[in-house]
Scaffold this motif. Sequence first.
Motif, mmCIF file in Angstrom:
data_model
loop_
_atom_site.group_PDB
_atom_site.id
_atom_site.type_symbol
_atom_site.label_atom_id
_atom_site.label_comp_id
_atom_site.label_asym_id
_atom_site.label_seq_id
_atom_site.Cartn_x
_atom_site.Cartn_y
_atom_site.Cartn_z
ATOM 1 N N THR A 21 -13.574 -20.627 -68.808
ATOM 2 C CA THR A 21 -12.229 -21.155 -69.019
ATOM 3 C C THR A 21 -11.811 -21.058 -70.484
ATOM 4 O O THR A 21 -10.630 -20.804 -70.777
ATOM 5 C CB THR A 21 -12.130 -22.614 -68.537
ATOM 6 O OG1 THR A 21 -13.307 -23.332 -68.957
ATOM 7 C CG2 THR A 21 -11.987 -22.685 -67.030
ATOM 8 N N ILE A 50 -12.551 -16.362 -62.595
ATOM 9 C CA ILE A 50 -12.071 -17.625 -63.146
ATOM 10 C C ILE A 50 -10.909 -17.387 -64.107
ATOM 11 O O ILE A 50 -9.895 -18.099 -64.079
ATOM 12 C CB ILE A 50 -13.222 -18.377 -63.842
ATOM 13 C CG1 ILE A 50 -14.271 -18.823 -62.804
ATOM 14 C CG2 ILE A 50 -12.695 -19.591 -64.616
ATOM 15 C CD1 ILE A 50 -15.566 -19.310 -63.416
ATOM 16 N N LYS A 95 -7.675 -16.823 -62.306
ATOM 17 C CA LYS A 95 -7.143 -18.069 -61.756
ATOM 18 C C LYS A 95 -6.419 -18.861 -62.843
ATOM 19 O O LYS A 95 -5.336 -19.412 -62.618
ATOM 20 C CB LYS A 95 -8.267 -18.918 -61.167
ATOM 21 C CG LYS A 95 -8.825 -18.422 -59.841
ATOM 22 C CD LYS A 95 -9.901 -19.374 -59.329
ATOM 23 C CE LYS A 95 -10.446 -18.909 -57.976
ATOM 24 N NZ LYS A 95 -11.495 -19.809 -57.466
ATOM 25 N N VAL A 96 -7.037 -18.922 -64.030
ATOM 26 C CA VAL A 96 -6.425 -19.651 -65.147
ATOM 27 C C VAL A 96 -5.076 -19.043 -65.496
ATOM 28 O O VAL A 96 -4.075 -19.759 -65.663
ATOM 29 C CB VAL A 96 -7.361 -19.651 -66.368
ATOM 30 C CG1 VAL A 96 -6.630 -20.207 -67.606
ATOM 31 C CG2 VAL A 96 -8.609 -20.476 -66.088
ATOM 32 N N GLU A 119 -3.409 -21.549 -61.557
ATOM 33 C CA GLU A 119 -3.927 -22.239 -60.387
ATOM 34 C C GLU A 119 -4.845 -23.366 -60.843
ATOM 35 O O GLU A 119 -5.409 -23.319 -61.941
ATOM 36 C CB GLU A 119 -4.724 -21.263 -59.511
ATOM 37 C CG GLU A 119 -3.914 -20.111 -58.958
ATOM 38 C CD GLU A 119 -4.789 -19.116 -58.196
ATOM 39 O OE1 GLU A 119 -6.004 -19.384 -58.048
ATOM 40 O OE2 GLU A 119 -4.266 -18.085 -57.767
ATOM 41 N N LYS A 120 -4.996 -24.377 -60.018
ATOM 42 C CA LYS A 120 -6.029 -25.361 -60.295
ATOM 43 C C LYS A 120 -7.374 -24.663 -60.127
ATOM 44 O O LYS A 120 -7.639 -24.045 -59.094
ATOM 45 C CB LYS A 120 -5.919 -26.554 -59.338
ATOM 46 C CG LYS A 120 -4.744 -27.464 -59.654
ATOM 47 C CD LYS A 120 -4.783 -28.740 -58.827
ATOM 48 C CE LYS A 120 -3.660 -29.679 -59.237
ATOM 49 N NZ LYS A 120 -3.697 -30.949 -58.452
ATOM 50 N N VAL A 121 -8.182 -24.748 -61.152
ATOM 51 C CA VAL A 121 -9.405 -23.951 -61.169
ATOM 52 C C VAL A 121 -10.521 -24.653 -60.423
ATOM 53 O O VAL A 121 -11.019 -25.704 -60.842
ATOM 54 C CB VAL A 121 -9.836 -23.639 -62.614
ATOM 55 C CG1 VAL A 121 -11.128 -22.822 -62.610
ATOM 56 C CG2 VAL A 121 -8.736 -22.877 -63.343
ATOM 57 N N HIS A 174 -14.145 -23.354 -58.590
ATOM 58 C CA HIS A 174 -15.028 -22.205 -58.439
ATOM 59 C C HIS A 174 -16.433 -22.694 -58.123
ATOM 60 O O HIS A 174 -16.969 -23.557 -58.815
ATOM 61 C CB HIS A 174 -15.040 -21.374 -59.729
ATOM 62 C CG HIS A 174 -15.926 -20.172 -59.664
ATOM 63 N ND1 HIS A 174 -15.504 -18.971 -59.143
ATOM 64 C CD2 HIS A 174 -17.226 -19.995 -60.040
ATOM 65 C CE1 HIS A 174 -16.496 -18.089 -59.201
ATOM 66 N NE2 HIS A 174 -17.550 -18.682 -59.754
ATOM 67 N N LYS A 225 -5.342 -27.147 -64.246
ATOM 68 C CA LYS A 225 -4.718 -25.845 -64.467
ATOM 69 C C LYS A 225 -4.219 -25.775 -65.894
ATOM 70 O O LYS A 225 -3.984 -26.800 -66.547
ATOM 71 C CB LYS A 225 -3.587 -25.600 -63.473
ATOM 72 C CG LYS A 225 -2.365 -26.487 -63.636
ATOM 73 C CD LYS A 225 -1.293 -26.097 -62.603
ATOM 74 C CE LYS A 225 -0.051 -26.968 -62.748
ATOM 75 N NZ LYS A 225 0.990 -26.600 -61.742
#
Length: 345
Positions: A70, A120, A123-124, A128-130, A132, A154
């Motif tokens: 992240t 990941i 998604k970031v 999106e709400k991460v 995984h 997010k």
Amino acid sequence: MKLSMMLNYSGDPRAAAQEAADLEKAGIDVGWVAELYSFDAVSILGYLAAKTETMELGSAILPIYSRTPTLTAMTAAGLDAVSDGRFILGIGASGPQVIEGWHGVPYDRPIGRQKELIEICRKVWRREKVEHSGRNYQLPLPEDQGTGLGKPLKLINHPKRADIPVYIASLGPKNVEVTAECADGWIPVFFHPDKAESVWGEALAAGIENRDPSLGDMSVVAGGSLAICDEDTATKIRDQGRFMTALYVGGMGSKNKNFYNNIFRKYGYEEEAEKIQDLFLSGRKEEAMAAVPQDFLDATAMVGDEGWVRDRVEAYKAAGVTHLQVAPTGGDRLATIEKVKGWIS
């Protein structure tokens, strides 16, 4: 075909910024900044973003072990914002000497980590709400591994782009396959334009077979020294490649685990690879340099008279290279870049 070039990461950043601005005017499309155990690449890239206007800026590479996925995504989004959408996230596993020696973390499961990190990051960037759950990364952290208070989050900011390009520096067959499957671009080293297909063709084909069509074609960044000169000068410049080749083929990794040595063997230089490694590891570095095959130095360097240089540029293009990586040396470097830019344009 684009022109790309490694930018100086070890000197005065202000001088590097002026050089980048000059290279941009001469025709360099992409400038790359390395991160070893030097200044961090992110600080330099952010500074260069403010000093350039059109040149894309890439990390080559950010090691996957030194940042969380992240944080890597946040960093890429920040650099993409300050550069107005000109950033390329180049990542790679680096090597155990740096990762375990400098960063002090285990060098484990690099291929799986890279694949999860890219998932990941994307998604970031899509805000999106991460969440995984992988072998290497779990977000949020499971209750039995922490306080149990973690929750999916997010990115607060709205990124400049949700599809920041991700390039992977990879060499081994499985890693190259994963690169072709999920990355936007590939950064190989010691790329021999006349022999690359025999080494990586199968792995690339396997990865492309599983590639998401929405990613488009994969970019390839490769090249070498660049100079238009007489033959005596060309020989001297090509020979300058002996040190780095001997260092990596002979001294990077152990006797039984050296990615670069393996590539040389696959190119057909089995005896030379063995000899270079034995000599280098025994401290006979000059002899190791002398053992580097001349035809490798000749084929990978775009150094010689204008006809030879054009031939080598075409060889890289025919091998699928989309970003010709140049290291101009000798003479008027900017004029040489301008000339080559004219050819490929």
